[in-house]
Design an enzyme around this catalytic site. Structure first.
Site, mmCIF file in Angstrom:
data_model
loop_
_atom_site.group_PDB
_atom_site.id
_atom_site.type_symbol
_atom_site.label_atom_id
_atom_site.label_comp_id
_atom_site.label_asym_id
_atom_site.label_seq_id
_atom_site.Cartn_x
_atom_site.Cartn_y
_atom_site.Cartn_z
ATOM 1 N N CYS A 1 0.828 -1.202 0.000
ATOM 2 C CA CYS A 1 0.000 0.000 0.000
ATOM 3 C C CYS A 1 0.866 1.257 0.000
ATOM 4 O O CYS A 1 0.446 2.295 -0.489
ATOM 5 C CB CYS A 1 -0.980 0.010 1.169
ATOM 6 S SG CYS A 1 -0.228 -0.074 2.763
ATOM 7 N N HIS B 1 -1.183 1.367 7.574
ATOM 8 C CA HIS B 1 -1.778 1.294 6.244
ATOM 9 C C HIS B 1 -1.760 2.682 5.630
ATOM 10 O O HIS B 1 -2.040 3.669 6.295
ATOM 11 C CB HIS B 1 -3.215 0.782 6.360
ATOM 12 C CG HIS B 1 -3.858 0.566 5.027
ATOM 13 N ND1 HIS B 1 -3.277 -0.227 4.061
ATOM 14 C CD2 HIS B 1 -4.991 1.056 4.500
ATOM 15 C CE1 HIS B 1 -4.065 -0.226 2.992
ATOM 16 N NE2 HIS B 1 -5.107 0.547 3.221
#
Lengths: 553, 111
Positions: free
Chosen positions: A189, A484
């Site tokens: 990510c 994240h």
């Protein structure tokens, strides 16, 4: 021409049609498609399989315009269609049987919907000779002249078919072109988030969309199999192809691993580190291609043309007051988060905002901190040219030249050398959507240090290029090791959240509330210009089928 | 709310519901079934375009839209505006040709 185009796209469906679409989606359109028949003359109309003539359900008349209700399929003539709408709640939109057009009974007006037109035109293409086998039978029965005409139509149709399928893919969602999810390839990510931001940076986007890096030519010229730029180009064309299914940038990941082998692993990396390394890769590749040995002057590679700015650092000897100035290129600015207990007395020359006193961190606070004069510690004595010995000195940074795209990196990850550990600072940071960088320019800094002296104006770049608009923001959530990254993109003043494969529309509040890690600003002029460009690009595929159908009427 | 505008009258069909279809209706059905109506419509379109009628109507509409402003005109307004003028200005030759076509169709269909 542009004005006309914008008129075309700006047609908003009336609220009744919008309501209908909200309630029924495309189901109504799709079922309608099945009963459409294209006449020999290229017109679409409703064809009832039985031979009965459509009649108004009120007066049994069959002349004039007949409308078929989209909700209940009942047919009314033009004088009774309003009656039908009034008697049945929600049955406002009807379909003109002879013309295959939409009509809103409450607005008393024709209404337009690209999705509807798409349904009709795609059906038309499917039905016309050349598309299906029965087309040949029709041809054979006619004169040779007619046949030639038909084959001409056929050719045209092939073209328009392509156009429609292209439009089909592009118009599938109302999101602007270029929004496409990127699949997570295993803790990637950090890569996806940066790629989203990079590819939507106006200079880079224009660079790739205008085919400035051609994959075929590149392969021919360099003979190398792996090229970071080629892979970014591939991602860029995939993103702007109009296909909305998430894309896997696996080839790029591989190339990047080859480029920075020290970061090649399945672990989560730092997005900022990745950003630097990608820009580095682009620069390396392009300067190799350009074969320019001149390292003087500004680098003309796309990474540096977009991101590189110049930092000015003034080191002043505290003893004699002698200042030595150095300039360093930078491709981003890393900002320390202000500590919460930051006392306002430190920002000597800057106006202090009330919210800073409240302990709320703001981006302007961070930039103030960045450009404030800093007394170097006694262990960091610097050699003063004037005194000819090591002296205590103070250092002040300022921005000499602003880049086209300003990347601000917030140092959320703190590495303490003393304690030999790292931690993440979860502090909230407020950032503006429009940023004026004037106070942090060298001209302003030097002026505030020396007052209004003549020499302070030597770098007076008082053009409007210090005004920036945000276009992307990378937010980090979670812990240091297991976090994240998510990118928020701002296109046409609307924010979109790009969370790996998922793209969704979000409101400003969500963006403001998230924990920003990297902020991407672009010069204001460029932001508005690029949005205009985008809107033009969005129309062009739509315009063409329109022209082709106009020929039939 | 805007109300439906004055339209060309629809045939008063309420009373002949369930009765035998009128001659006009029978002809209409025949025309549609045979596909002749479609052909006639296409012919009419062609002729009206050739003689400049379509451009004339377009100009009327444009002038009206310009006068009222682009956002204040509905298609119903336009239909209402041009229907009388449009009907009146169809060249006699076009009417004659169409009539001739319908006649010969009826003969061939042997009604």
């Amino acid at each position: 021409m542009c004005a006309r185009n914008s008129l075309y796209t700006n047609i908003k469906p009336c609220k009744h049609l919008a309501d209908y679409k909200l309630r029924r989606g495309f189901n109504g359109y799709n079922s309608l498609q099945n009963c459409l028949k294209t006449t020999r003359y290229g017109r679409s109309r409703v064809d009832k399989h039985d031979t009965t003539i459509p009649r108004c359900s009120f007066c049994n008349g069959y002349q004039g315009r007949l409308y078929k209700c989209l909700m209940c399929s009942s047919i009314s003539c033009s004088s009774h269609v309003l009656l039908h709408t009034q008697s049945e709640n929600g049955h406002e939109v009807a379909f003109d049987i002879d013309r295959s057009e939409l009509y809103c009974c409450l607005c008393c007006d024709q209404v337009y919907d690209p999705d509807f037109d798409k349904v009709v035109v795609s059906k038309q293409v499917r039905d016309l000779p050349g598309g299906k086998s029965n087309g040949f039978e029709v041809c054979s029965g006619r004169s040779s002249k007619r046949r030639r005409l038909d084959s001409g139509i056929e050719l045209d149709l092939k073209k328009s078919k392509q156009l429609i399928s292209m439009r089909d893919r592009r118009a599938k969602s109302c999101y602007p072109l270029g929004l496409r999810g990127l699949n997570n390839l295993g803790s990637t990510c950090f890569m996806n988030s940066v790629l989203q931001a990079l590819l939507h940076a106006p200079p880079l986007r224009n660079y790739f969309l205008s085919d400035r890096h051609n994959r075929d030519q590149c392969r021919k010229r360099s003979g190398e199999k792996l090229c970071l730029l080629c892979d970014i180009d591939a991602i860029s064309s995939a993103m702007f192809s109009g296909d909305r299914t998430p894309y896997s940038p696996a080839q790029f990941l591989f190339s990047w691993w080859q480029h920075s082998s020290n970061l090649a692993s399945y672990e989560e990396q730092d997005a900022h580190e990745f950003f630097i390394s990608v820009l580095d890769g682009i620069h390396e590749k392009e300067s190799k291609v350009r074969n320019s040995s001149k390292d003087d002057g500004d680098c003309q590679c796309i990474a540096h043309r977009a991101f590189s700015g110049l930092l000015r650092s003034d080191v002043t000897c505290i003893t004699c007051g002698f200042t030595s100035t150095t300039y360093d290129p930078c491709i981003d600015i890393s900002l320390d988060l202000e500590a919460n207990n930051f006392s306002s007395s430190h920002v000597a020359n800057k106006p202090i905002k009330t919210d800073e006193k409240m302990g709320l961190s703001t981006l302007s606070g961070c930039l103030n901190l960045f450009t404030r004069a800093e007394r170097l510690g006694s262990d960091q004595k610097l050699y003063c040219q004037n005194c000819q010995e090591l002296r205590d000195s103070s250092k002040q940074l300022s921005i000499r030249k602003l880049p086209l795209v300003l990347c601000l990196h917030i140092k959320r990850f703190e590495h303490s050398l003393v304690r030999k550990m790292s931690r993440k600072i979860d502090q909230y940071l407020q950032f503006p959507f429009s940023l004026d960088m004037t106070p942090y320019l060298s001209s302003s800094i030097v002026r505030s240090r020396f007052g209004n002296r003549l020499f302070a104006f030597e770098y007076d770049n008082s053009d409007s290029s210090a005004e920036y608009e945000i276009f992307a923001m990378i937010a980090h959530s979670g812990m240091l090791e297991s976090g994240h990254y998510v990118t928020y993109l701002r296109l046409k003043n609307q924010w979109y959240k790009c969370d790996d494969a998922w793209i969704s529309e979000v409101d400003e509040g969500t963006v403001r509330a998230s924990q920003c890690y990297m902020l991407f600003y672009v010069q204001k002029m460029l932001y508005y210009k690029s949005n205009e460009d985008l809107s033009c690009m969005r129309i062009s595929p739509r315009r063409d089928p329109c022209v082709s159908t106009a020929g039939c009427c | 709310m805007k109300h439906s505008v004055n339209r060309p009258p629809t045939p008063d069909a309420a009373d002949d519901q369930g009765k035998e279809p009128t001659l006009q209706e029978i002809i209409n059905i025949k025309l549609i079934e045979s596909g002749e109506k479609e052909r006639l419509m296409e012919l009419l379109r062609e002729r009206l375009m050739e003689c400049g009628w379509k451009d004339e109507m377009k100009a009327l509409c444009r002038a009206y839209i310009k006068k009222k402003g682009r956002n204040n005109v509905t298609v119903d307004d336009l239909v209402h505006l041009i229907t009388p003028k449009g009907r009146a200005s169809i060249p006699d030759s076009v009417k004659a040709e169409l009539l001739q076509r319908i006649r010969s169709f009826l003969v061939s269909a042997a009604l």
